[in-house]
Design a protein around this motif. Sequence first.
Motif, PDB file in Angstrom:
ATOM      1  N   TYR A  52     -30.538  25.068  -1.063  1.00 16.11           N
ATOM      2  CA  TYR A  52     -29.817  25.371  -2.304  1.00 16.11           C
ATOM      3  C   TYR A  52     -29.268  26.791  -2.309  1.00 16.11           C
ATOM      4  O   TYR A  52     -28.109  27.014  -2.678  1.00 16.11           O
ATOM      5  CB  TYR A  52     -30.741  25.161  -3.502  1.00 16.11           C
ATOM      6  N   ASP A 101     -31.519  20.222 -12.414  1.00 22.88           N
ATOM      7  CA  ASP A 101     -30.613  21.359 -12.191  1.00 22.88           C
ATOM      8  C   ASP A 101     -31.170  22.281 -11.107  1.00 22.88           C
ATOM      9  O   ASP A 101     -31.175  23.488 -11.238  1.00 22.88           O
ATOM     10  CB  ASP A 101     -30.396  22.122 -13.512  1.00 22.88           C
ATOM     11  N   GLU A 143     -23.614  26.166 -19.705  1.00 22.15           N
ATOM     12  CA  GLU A 143     -24.941  26.681 -19.329  1.00 22.15           C
ATOM     13  C   GLU A 143     -24.791  27.980 -18.551  1.00 22.15           C
ATOM     14  O   GLU A 143     -25.585  28.899 -18.695  1.00 22.15           O
ATOM     15  CB  GLU A 143     -25.669  25.636 -18.468  1.00 22.15           C
ATOM     16  N   GLU A 144     -23.755  28.048 -17.703  1.00 18.35           N
ATOM     17  CA  GLU A 144     -23.658  29.186 -16.784  1.00 18.35           C
ATOM     18  C   GLU A 144     -23.353  30.499 -17.494  1.00 18.35           C
ATOM     19  O   GLU A 144     -23.867  31.541 -17.104  1.00 18.35           O
ATOM     20  CB  GLU A 144     -22.581  28.908 -15.712  1.00 18.35           C
ATOM     21  N   ASP A 155     -23.771  21.556 -11.511  1.00 19.07           N
ATOM     22  CA  ASP A 155     -24.856  20.622 -11.657  1.00 19.07           C
ATOM     23  C   ASP A 155     -24.265  19.225 -11.813  1.00 19.07           C
ATOM     24  O   ASP A 155     -24.799  18.390 -12.521  1.00 19.07           O
ATOM     25  CB  ASP A 155     -25.685  21.037 -12.881  1.00 19.07           C
TER      26      ASP A 155
END
Length: 457
Positions: A418, A352, A324-325, A291
């Motif tokens: 994406y 994001d 975050e991942e 991100d």
Amino acid sequence: MKNIYLLIVVLFKIGLAFPQSDENIIHNIYNEQLTNSPIYDNLRYLSKEIGHRISGSEQLEKAIVYTRDLMNQYQFDSVYLQPVEVSNWQRGNKEIVRFIDSTYLNRNLNCIALGNSVGTTEEGVEGQVIEVQGLNELEKMDESLVNGKIVFLNESMDKTCINTFNAYNKVSIQREQGATKASKKGAIAVIVRSLAINNDDFPRTGYMAYEKGAKKIPAVAISTNDADLLSKLLKEESTIKVYIKLNCQTNPNVHSFNVIGEIIGSQYPDEIIVVGGHLDSWDVGEGAHDDGGGCLQAIEVLRTFKQLKINPKHTLRVVLWNDEENSWGGNITYAEKNKQTNKKHLAALESDMGVFTPIGFNIDTDNQKEFEKIISRKHLFEPYQIYQFKKGHAGADIAPLKKEGTTLIGLITDSQRYHTLHHSENDTFDKVNKRELELGAAAMTSMIYLIDKYSFD
Ligand SMILES: [Zn+2]
């Protein structure tokens, strides 16, 4: 002649004395981004010079220093690092998934271990493969069919979904929970079809977790092309065997930081409007869309306020969350630490969803009045081709603030590309369009400007 000149000067001064319209200010914000923004060069540095940056990695520490220094360079009122404990999963050497039947020439499949998976033993595991279309089918299957085998979860993303996030959300559960569900029926490993909307040879990693008490079996993704191949071969010969070797492991958590910068509000310094993204990425590609671009757009919001000399009433705070991942180490800690202060989050905006053309905002709030206030100004975005304002999921990093009553907002982008690059080697700087990146930053800045001016009074 002299009088005319004087008149022009006076009118000009009077003009300056009048407050500018919202239309004008938003126009200026867009112009600033499209003609003067350093964001594309900043993303080039983050992507090419630092690269991917999984939590616990040296690269992430470099990204923390880089973004902190940027905020200092832009002279935000306050810039600091917030200590957080983050996960430290490491992939190790390249993983292997291979047919072991000579009919298939011991061909290797394009594979990547899922994040948080255990590794295999040094010898690896091998076994017969049983294909299932998602977790529902697995749940219904008799244990005797699964026991001792490698479960191949092959539910694909629905190509007919126009918003590809809907397709992603429908099947991501097989990646996240597949290993737990399969191990309960005695499986020795799981192979998961990559979460991609297209067919290619690039495997996608992503978050998985083991349920408490579940036996931890290795979990690996294969590319969509290889998932189709494996499925086809299994239909021809159901006893095909596969060998898997994963070298990943979860190390003890490490100390790291969220990166924070602020412009202090002129009227309500203790009332915060947050804008942010997550600075960590998976350990493949460059984390350009996921991100890195979102983080730099958030920094641009505050830089643009300063550049255009817009003084916010509330404190504007950019937060670049860590981890975050893998485990949400950064965002949960952030929300908890804030509770111990006298500061209140009014609204939080996250980018994001990939830094593609912005098309709208998802709004997640129980505060109907604030929702309607935001919606009532959507006409201001129409000249910029931003039309979608709806209730919906705003972002993982800001989600923990919901309990506090914060209004959550997520930038929506055109999702068509994406899920051709998400969590893969293809998430690189060259896949980012400069103009789309800038338009996203401008849309976010405009939204924050309107919220600061009109909401929560
Ligand atoms: Zn992300």
